[in-house]
Design a protein around this motif. Structure first.
Motif, PDB file in Angstrom:
ATOM      1  N   SER A  65       0.829  -1.171   0.137  1.00 21.67           N
ATOM      2  CA  SER A  65      -0.051   0.186   0.155  1.00 21.67           C
ATOM      3  C   SER A  65       0.673   1.242   0.077  1.00 21.67           C
ATOM      4  N   SER A  66       2.129   1.140   0.031  1.00 23.30           N
ATOM      5  CA  SER A  66       2.938   2.486  -0.037  1.00 23.30           C
ATOM      6  C   SER A  66       4.396   2.047  -0.002  1.00 23.30           C
ATOM      7  N   GLU A  67       5.115   3.123  -0.552  1.00 22.96           N
ATOM      8  CA  GLU A  67       6.612   2.860  -0.671  1.00 22.96           C
ATOM      9  C   GLU A  67       7.394   2.300   0.614  1.00 22.96           C
ATOM     10  N   LYS A  68       6.936   3.045   1.523  1.00 22.78           N
ATOM     11  CA  LYS A  68       7.477   2.443   2.916  1.00 22.78           C
ATOM     12  C   LYS A  68       7.154   0.843   3.206  1.00 22.78           C
ATOM     13  N   VAL A  69       6.132   0.636   2.684  1.00 22.50           N
ATOM     14  CA  VAL A  69       5.883  -0.858   2.986  1.00 22.50           C
ATOM     15  C   VAL A  69       6.656  -1.752   2.103  1.00 22.50           C
ATOM     16  N   ARG A  70       6.952  -1.225   0.982  1.00 14.78           N
ATOM     17  CA  ARG A  70       7.771  -1.994  -0.341  1.00 14.78           C
ATOM     18  C   ARG A  70       9.130  -1.948   0.407  1.00 14.78           C
ATOM     19  N   ARG A  71       9.531  -0.815   1.032  1.00 14.51           N
ATOM     20  CA  ARG A  71      11.063  -0.886   1.416  1.00 14.51           C
ATOM     21  C   ARG A  71      11.155  -1.658   2.616  1.00 14.51           C
ATOM     22  N   ASP A  72      10.063  -1.532   3.643  1.00 12.33           N
ATOM     23  CA  ASP A  72      10.182  -2.508   4.840  1.00 12.33           C
ATOM     24  C   ASP A  72      10.237  -3.886   4.464  1.00 12.33           C
ATOM     25  N   LEU A  73       9.491  -4.151   3.469  1.00  9.98           N
ATOM     26  CA  LEU A  73       9.325  -5.606   2.996  1.00  9.98           C
ATOM     27  C   LEU A  73      10.666  -6.184   2.437  1.00  9.98           C
ATOM     28  N   ILE A  74      11.465  -5.240   1.398  1.00  5.80           N
ATOM     29  CA  ILE A  74      12.518  -5.625   0.854  1.00  5.80           C
ATOM     30  C   ILE A  74      13.298  -5.762   1.753  1.00  5.80           C
ATOM     31  N   GLY A  75      13.544  -4.867   2.985  1.00  6.47           N
ATOM     32  CA  GLY A  75      14.362  -5.058   4.019  1.00  6.47           C
ATOM     33  C   GLY A  75      14.463  -6.052   4.913  1.00  6.47           C
ATOM     34  N   LEU A  76      13.353  -6.881   4.668  1.00  6.14           N
ATOM     35  CA  LEU A  76      13.571  -7.946   5.647  1.00  6.14           C
ATOM     36  C   LEU A  76      14.213  -9.198   4.954  1.00  6.14           C
ATOM     37  N   GLY A  77      14.646  -9.132   3.831  1.00  4.99           N
ATOM     38  CA  GLY A  77      15.463  -9.956   2.991  1.00  4.99           C
ATOM     39  C   GLY A  77      14.782 -11.295   2.614  1.00  4.99           C
ATOM     40  N   TRP A  78      13.315 -11.305   2.638  1.00  2.00           N
ATOM     41  CA  TRP A  78      12.612 -12.421   2.484  1.00  2.00           C
ATOM     42  C   TRP A  78      12.800 -12.569   0.760  1.00  2.00           C
TER      43      TRP A  78
END
Length: 182
Positions: free
Chosen positions: A137-150
């Motif tokens: 739903s946002s660029e922040k969620v995209r960055r957070d998701l990518i940041g998890l390394g999954w």
């Protein structure tokens, strides 16, 4: 009793209305899918907004009776195994939406469910595993998701919530009139 007034549930209802009535996908039919073999909940009928949802009000359909899935809200009644079986047997696209990562980034916000972080992690990883398209739903969620390394095997797309209309200057109004935008 469950509070059916969360932002995610409102977004799900509006998305269903948008997909079914306003149409970018008018030629498709959206149905509730029964994948886990559990009794279907009717709890949503107690909330006017959810009870009016055209998809939630539809009859349950078995997984083999649909041509793909759009997963818009966290639910524990999804059978990921059944989805994988359908994908192994036929073309079965899956769109998976993650509204936010709050149970992972802020587990302290869920004091009544101390296991929320673990449950959400498992749910999200399973959804990411089966999804062809992952909507956030946002660029922040995209960055957070990518940041998890999954591992994210599907295409990651940001679809921001809110209006898709271009902003315009406010209308002129009398100084003694109070206006609120909610």
């Amino acid at each position: 009793s469950k509070d059916f007034l969360t932002g995610i549930e409102r977004v799900v209802v509006e998305t269903h209305f948008g997909l079914t009535e306003l149409g970018p996908l008018r030629n498709l039919e959206f149905r509730r899918v029964h994948s886990a073999g559990l009794p279907a909940s009717r709890a949503f009928l107690g909330h006017d907004g959810l009870a009016s949802d055209p998809v939630l009000r539809s009859e349950l359909t078995e997984l083999n009776g649909v041509s793909g899935m759009v997963i818009l809200d966290l639910t524990s009644s999804i059978s990921w195994r059944a989805i994988l079986e359908q994908r192994a047997q036929r073309h079965f696209p899956v769109i998976f939406m993650i509204h936010d990562l709050l149970p992972l980034t802020n587990p302290e916000w869920f004091p009544n469910d101390p296991d929320s972080k673990r449950k959400f992690r498992i749910y999200a990883q399973q959804g990411l595993h089966v999804a062809d398209i992952v909507i956030v739903s946002s660029e922040k969620v995209r960055r957070d998701l990518i940041g998890l390394g999954w591992q994210i095997s599907g295409k990651l797309v940001v679809v921001p919530l809110g209006s898709s209309y271009a902003p315009r200057p406010p209308s002129k109004i009398d100084a003694d009139i109070v206006s609120l935008l909610y």
